[in-house]
Structures are given as C-alpha cells and as structure tokens.
Design an enzyme around this catalytic site. Sequence first.
Site, PDB file in Angstrom:
ATOM      1  CB  VAL A   1      -0.981   0.025   1.193  1.00  0.00           C
ATOM      2  CG1 VAL A   1      -1.947  -1.145   1.121  1.00  0.00           C
ATOM      3  CG2 VAL A   1      -0.253   0.062   2.529  1.00  0.00           C
TER       4      VAL A   1
ATOM      5  CG  ASN B   1      -7.551  -4.415   7.851  1.00  0.00           C
ATOM      6  OD1 ASN B   1      -7.883  -4.212   9.008  1.00  0.00           O
ATOM      7  ND2 ASN B   1      -6.749  -5.423   7.512  1.00  0.00           N
TER       8      ASN B   1
ATOM      9  CB  SER C   1      -6.302   1.390  16.629  1.00  0.00           C
ATOM     10  OG  SER C   1      -5.971   0.957  17.935  1.00  0.00           O
TER      11      SER C   1
ATOM     12  CE1 TYR D   1      -1.540   0.456  14.891  1.00  0.00           C
ATOM     13  CE2 TYR D   1      -2.229   0.733  17.178  1.00  0.00           C
ATOM     14  CZ  TYR D   1      -2.454   0.220  15.911  1.00  0.00           C
ATOM     15  OH  TYR D   1      -3.580  -0.506  15.658  1.00  0.00           O
ATOM     16  CB  ALA D   2      -0.843   6.478  19.678  1.00  0.00           C
TER      17      ALA D   2
ATOM     18  CE  LYS E   1      -4.114   1.747  12.817  1.00  0.00           C
ATOM     19  NZ  LYS E   1      -4.539   1.330  11.457  1.00  0.00           N
TER      20      LYS E   1
END
Length: 255
Positions: A65, A91, A146, A160-161, A164
């Site tokens: 992606v 996803n 998430s 990651y936080a 998202k």
Amino acid sequence: MKLDFSGQTVIVTGAAQGFGRAISLAFARDGAAVYACDVQPEGLTETARLAEEQGTPLHVRPVDVTDRAAVQRLAQEAEQATGRLDVLVNNAGGVLGQVGRPLEEISEGDWQSIFRVNVDGAFHFAQAVAPAMKRQRRGRIINISSGAGLGVSLTGIQAYASAKAAQIGLTRQLAHELGEFGITVNNVAPGFVRSNPTTERQWQSYGEEGQQRLVQGIALKRLGSPQDIASAVQFFASEQAGWITGQVLSVDGGK
C-alpha cells in the site's frame, strides 16, 4: 439485518490475516466481487483457500500500500474487470513488529514506516478509487483505525497512536470533500482483539493477571472477534448507512 452486496466491487487491504481476512470473506459471502490485497503472499493464499471453501471465491493480489503505482494498478484492474468500484476498506496497517520503547530511542525510520503503512497507504487507495466512485456518484470508503487513535495505545508505540489519530483526521476531511459525490467515508476503531500473530504475542505478554485486567475493563467482559469488526465495516458499506459519513465507530465491547 441481511446485507446483500451482489454486483458490487470491494477492495480490502491487509487481507492476509485478521480483520482484513474476515472482512474479505464476509463481503465475498454476501455477493461482492472482492479484491483482497496484502504484502504477505502466504496469508493471501490462505484467505483465497477459505473463500473457496465457503463457496465464494475472491481475487487476491500482492500489493504494497506504500507503493502508489501498485495501488493505482489494482484499482484500475478491479474497475476494468467489473465496470465499477463500490467499497474500499483500508485495513492495512499495524505496528510492523515494533514494540514500545522510550521516546528518545525511536529512529526516524521506525516513526516513518508506521506512518507510511497506516496513513499513506489509506491516502493512496482513497486517491486511486475516488475517480471511479465520483463517476458513479456513489461509493463507500471505510478506514480501520484503532482505539489507540482515540486515546492511548496499549502498546506504548508513539507512531502507532499518532498514525491512527491521523487516519481518523483523514477520514473526516475526505468525508467533507467527497460527500457531494455520494461517497461516504467512515472509520471503525477496534478495541483489542486477538486477530493475528502480533496481537497474540501482545496478549501473551500480559500474563494471566494482565489478561484478566484487560477483560474486566471491557463493559461486556469479553474480547471481540474479527467478525465483530467485519460486521461494523459492512454496516458502513451498506445502504442503511447512506446518510452517515465522517464518523468513527468504536467497536471495543464498551469502555
């Protein structure tokens, strides 16, 4: 509520395992022509086998992606083969094998790699399907974020936080840009689900006491499943959600 996606074309990213696999199988079972992609060929092969087993074959394609050209090629292939593009499910994502570390230990590459998959990938695919959806005057884009994007990540992974949360911002912005063309853009924010090797390792790392604390912190006092996430995605993709856009649905058992 019985959902029917017969005659529709659906693209699902990150389809080699977990949520992406469950989402792909659900759309195929409900009549859609599904193009399931991932960078893990072995997992894609298993997704294809499970689709054959349930009597609803789907198309699997190895696609990174973060490769904008490859993303464009898949969108073009799907549209040319079926004459339309109806649903995109972004996803693909995750922590890419990273673990929580102190802020000062994070390299530029570690930070950027998570953003490339979780944010850039969603942007590339939305950009690729938008022209077809605009021509149709209808489309559904569903991003999978998430609970970490709405609060604090259980993993402690800063990128990651942040990624998202950025994906949720992208969802809201695209909802306003694309709404006049009949395209809705929504977001599903899963809670902790044992859905792939990464989340399984995370679960085991908590130990028995930590596992019990996690479950007791959920209103329904149980973990969810990949099918719970697939059901939320299909709702957003359905006609029943035609006047819902720019929204984030937490599917986490209640916090």
